[in-house]
Design an enzyme around this catalytic site. Structure first.
Site, mmCIF file in Angstrom:
data_model
loop_
_atom_site.group_PDB
_atom_site.id
_atom_site.type_symbol
_atom_site.label_atom_id
_atom_site.label_comp_id
_atom_site.label_asym_id
_atom_site.label_seq_id
_atom_site.Cartn_x
_atom_site.Cartn_y
_atom_site.Cartn_z
ATOM 1 C CE1 TYR A 27 36.567 38.982 30.587
ATOM 2 C CE2 TYR A 27 35.871 40.162 32.666
ATOM 3 C CZ TYR A 27 36.792 39.459 31.842
ATOM 4 O OH TYR A 27 38.224 39.122 31.968
ATOM 5 C CG HIS A 31 35.759 36.179 34.815
ATOM 6 N ND1 HIS A 31 35.419 36.577 33.493
ATOM 7 C CD2 HIS A 31 37.150 35.814 34.639
ATOM 8 C CE1 HIS A 31 36.515 36.622 32.607
ATOM 9 N NE2 HIS A 31 37.443 36.187 33.194
ATOM 10 C CE1 TYR A 50 44.345 37.886 36.609
ATOM 11 C CE2 TYR A 50 43.910 35.550 36.236
ATOM 12 C CZ TYR A 50 44.061 36.997 35.453
ATOM 13 O OH TYR A 50 43.627 37.271 34.338
ATOM 14 C CD1 TRP A 85 39.639 31.995 30.103
ATOM 15 C CD2 TRP A 85 38.146 31.155 30.999
ATOM 16 N NE1 TRP A 85 38.863 32.852 30.818
ATOM 17 C CE2 TRP A 85 37.951 32.234 31.322
ATOM 18 C CE3 TRP A 85 37.263 29.881 31.215
ATOM 19 C CZ2 TRP A 85 36.908 32.743 32.176
ATOM 20 C CZ3 TRP A 85 35.906 30.473 32.186
ATOM 21 C CH2 TRP A 85 35.874 31.700 32.500
#
Length: 134
Positions: A27, A31, A50, A85
């Site tokens: 993960y 990212h 964000y 995504w």
């Protein structure tokens, strides 16, 4: 007029998801280099400032600001890149039957420094006292 008062209102959104423990490294890797068209879609949809924060046990906390959460979510829901995504991310999360951007648990904001400072400043002018206990 203060700089804050001249800006449009922003909604601060904080959310939680649980990444499966065996997938934390993958993960994180995914990212580290989010697709450029996904980054642009988020920006165009109004997902500003964000950030994602991840504990080693998989607790994921996300934060973003937006002028309109419903519009930001709707814009992402209609973005083709987001569908791709989210499909790629869906297997990373525990107990999630919907796409991750629809299934996160929103956290309640209980403190924001700038809001409290502004409140203190406005009440201080009307009633100058200090030393209140929490």
């Amino acid at each position: 007029m203060s700089p804050r008062a001249s800006r449009p209102a922003r909604e601060r959104v904080c959310f939680q998801l649980q990444v499966k423990s065996g997938l934390v490294d993958e993960y994180t890797r995914r990212h580290a280099a989010v697709w450029p068209d996904m980054l642009r879609a988020l920006q165009e949809a109004g997902w500003e400032n964000y950030s994602l924060f991840l504990r080693p046990d998989g607790l994921l906390i996300g934060y973003f600001e937006t002028p309109d959460l419903a519009a930001a979510r709707a814009a992402m829901a209609s973005a083709e890149v987001n569908a791709r995504w989210q499909a790629g991310m869906s297997g990373f999360f525990e107990d999630l039957d919907v796409p991750p951007d629809e299934g996160f648990v929103r956290l309640t904001e209980v403190f924001h420094l700038q809001d409290q400072l502004a409140a203190v400043a406005s009440t201080h002018h009307a009633n100058p006292t200090s030393g209140d206990t929490p």
